[in-house]
Scaffold this motif. Structure first.
Motif, short mmCIF file in Angstrom:
data_model
loop_
_atom_site.label_atom_id
_atom_site.label_comp_id
_atom_site.label_asym_id
_atom_site.label_seq_id
_atom_site.Cartn_x
_atom_site.Cartn_y
_atom_site.Cartn_z
N ALA A 192 -21.63 1.83 2.45
CA ALA A 192 -22.68 2.85 2.01
C ALA A 192 -22.97 3.99 3.04
O ALA A 192 -23.01 5.12 2.84
CB ALA A 192 -23.76 2.13 1.49
N ARG A 193 -23.18 3.35 4.39
CA ARG A 193 -23.51 4.28 5.41
C ARG A 193 -22.26 5.14 5.82
O ARG A 193 -22.52 6.23 6.14
CB ARG A 193 -23.79 3.26 6.54
N MET A 194 -20.98 4.44 5.71
CA MET A 194 -20.00 5.24 6.05
C MET A 194 -19.51 6.51 5.03
O MET A 194 -19.36 7.43 5.30
CB MET A 194 -18.76 4.36 6.09
N ARG A 195 -19.93 6.18 3.84
CA ARG A 195 -19.83 7.39 2.54
C ARG A 195 -20.78 8.28 3.02
O ARG A 195 -20.50 9.45 2.90
CB ARG A 195 -20.01 6.70 1.31
N HIS A 196 -22.06 7.96 3.55
CA HIS A 196 -23.14 8.83 3.89
C HIS A 196 -22.71 9.51 4.99
O HIS A 196 -22.84 10.78 5.05
CB HIS A 196 -24.42 8.20 4.03
N TYR A 197 -22.24 9.07 6.14
CA TYR A 197 -21.69 9.75 7.28
C TYR A 197 -20.59 10.72 7.15
O TYR A 197 -20.35 11.73 7.63
CB TYR A 197 -21.66 8.79 8.29
N SER A 198 -19.93 10.18 6.27
CA SER A 198 -18.55 11.15 5.98
C SER A 198 -18.77 12.44 5.41
O SER A 198 -17.91 13.30 5.76
CB SER A 198 -17.56 10.25 5.00
N ARG A 199 -19.72 12.77 4.59
CA ARG A 199 -19.93 14.12 3.97
C ARG A 199 -20.25 15.10 5.23
O ARG A 199 -19.52 16.01 5.38
CB ARG A 199 -21.08 13.84 3.03
N PRO A 200 -21.26 14.87 6.10
CA PRO A 200 -21.48 16.02 6.95
C PRO A 200 -20.19 15.95 8.05
O PRO A 200 -20.16 16.97 8.70
CB PRO A 200 -22.64 15.44 7.89
N LEU A 201 -19.58 14.74 8.47
CA LEU A 201 -18.29 14.79 9.25
C LEU A 201 -17.59 15.78 8.68
O LEU A 201 -16.80 16.36 9.52
CB LEU A 201 -17.98 13.35 9.47
N THR A 202 -17.24 15.76 7.42
CA THR A 202 -16.19 16.49 6.83
C THR A 202 -16.46 18.18 7.09
O THR A 202 -15.51 18.97 7.21
CB THR A 202 -16.07 16.12 5.32
N TYR A 203 -17.69 18.49 6.59
CA TYR A 203 -18.01 19.64 6.84
C TYR A 203 -18.09 20.21 8.19
O TYR A 203 -17.58 21.38 8.65
CB TYR A 203 -19.58 20.11 6.29
N ALA A 204 -18.53 19.37 9.39
CA ALA A 204 -18.48 19.73 10.68
C ALA A 204 -17.06 19.87 11.18
O ALA A 204 -16.90 20.94 11.83
CB ALA A 204 -19.34 18.44 11.45
N LEU A 205 -15.96 19.18 10.75
CA LEU A 205 -14.99 18.98 11.10
C LEU A 205 -14.00 20.52 10.52
O LEU A 205 -13.51 20.91 11.20
CB LEU A 205 -13.82 18.06 10.73
N ALA A 206 -14.44 20.69 9.30
CA ALA A 206 -13.95 22.03 8.69
C ALA A 206 -14.29 23.23 9.59
O ALA A 206 -13.62 24.15 9.70
CB ALA A 206 -14.39 22.08 7.12
#
Length: 338
Positions: A192-206
């Motif tokens: 659950a934590r990794m799913r939560h962190y993955s969302r902002p990481l995706t936008y930041a990487l984009a």
């Protein structure tokens, strides 16, 4: 150099690109775990994170060895120039990998009250290796000056805004690879934590990808022409559209709680970025001036090495596939691979 119409330099360029791409993807999520470690304080969850890659992490680095050895054998001039230009960043990458590897093994054997020291070494080694890999890539994209077949720049050319920004970008890339890898390998609160962190990481990487593309085009008119020229505009547009699709797919898969699809989509996004890099520098192996053919080893050397490579690469692929197949599935607390 060709033999019966087959350009061995191009073949070796593809082999090296493939080996380095495999390293970025497979050791990327491995290093990403160390980058994510500070976000997880529970020691049992940290053990689970480590155990998701414990059976395979050292094999992932085989691809970096393959790429470096192939560069040395097939393009010795490029090897010497790149090594001289990037000597200090590459030494720091190796130092980080050593710290990470030692910490990986010793934290499981350390007494409980000393384990935090090895955790810090694991974090520091992962961040150091990743950041300076990104710095090396940024310096390479910026261009390495060559005069009379020798490096003509400074050993500190890497200490510039663009390479340093690329270092930050690779930290985000590996962190996202690591977080989506854990969606495949874990469950419960850690997932659950990794799913939560993955969302902002995706936008930041984009956002980082957009900045790097714009910055690169601004720095190099020849690269801008390759991307936006009349004969290449459609290809660049297709890559850009596919990258947007990958970002949308990642976010959609995260919302729908898919386990494997986010990681697959992130790998696709990384591959598109890698493809964009290849298009930007082709046919140079040391941008902006040294081509594959100018840096190539003699034909007999390339052919001899190619015979060995065509034998060893399928073996590496086979044992890599088999190791991941054997250790597939979720990792539970208490599972041990040491």
């Amino acid at each position: 150099m060709t033999i019966q119409g087959i350009d061995l330099s191009v073949i070796w360029g593809v082999i090296i690109a493939f080996g380095l791409m495999m390293y970025v993807i497979m050791d990327g999520f491995d290093l990403g775990l160390g980058i994510l470690f500070p976000l997880i304080s529970d020691s049992r969850e940290r053990d689970v994170m480590m155990n998701t890659v414990a059976p395979v992490w050292d094999g992932n680095e085989t691809w970096a060895v393959l790429g470096a050895a192939a560069l040395y054998g097939a393009f010795p001039l490029a090897y010497s120039v790149i090594l001289e230009a990037l000597y200090l960043p590459l030494v720091l990458v190796l130092a980080g990998l050593i710290f990470r590897g030692v910490a990986f093994e010793f934290r499981f054997k350390a007494e409980a009250h000393k384990r935090h020291l090895w955790d810090k070494a694991f974090i520091g080694g992962s961040v150091l290796a990743t950041f300076f890999q990104g710095v090396a890539i940024g310096t390479y994209i910026s261009g390495i000056p060559v005069v009379d077949r020798q490096f003509a720049g400074s050993g500190w050319d890497w200490l510039a805004p663009f390479p340093l920004f690329c270092g930050v970008g690779l930290l985000l890339t590996y962190a996202l690879l690591g977080s989506t890898w854990l969606l495949i390998k874990t469950d419960g609160m850690l997932e659950a934590r990794m799913r939560h962190y993955s969302r902002p990481l995706t936008y930041a990487l984009a956002a980082v990808i957009v900045v790097i593309c714009a910055w690169t085009a601004w720095l190099h008119d020849d690269i801008a022409q390759r991307w936006f020229g009349a004969s290449h505009g459609l290809r660049s547009a297709l890559i850009a559209v596919l990258a947007v699709v990958a970002v949308v797919m990642i976010q959609k898969a995260l919302r729908k709680r898919h386990s494997h699809l986010p990681f697959i989509a992130v790998v696709g996004l990384v591959f598109l970025g890698y493809l964009g890099l290849a298009i930007s520098i082709w046919p140079n192996i040391v941008p902006p001036t040294l081509t594959l053919w100018q840096a190539a080893a003699p034909l007999t050397s390339q052919l001899f090495a190619l015979i060995g490579a065509l034998f060893i690469i399928p073996i590496i692929l086979a044992y890599t596939f088999w190791s991941y197949h054997v250790f597939r599935g979720k990792v539970q607390p208490g599972d041990a691979y040491h």
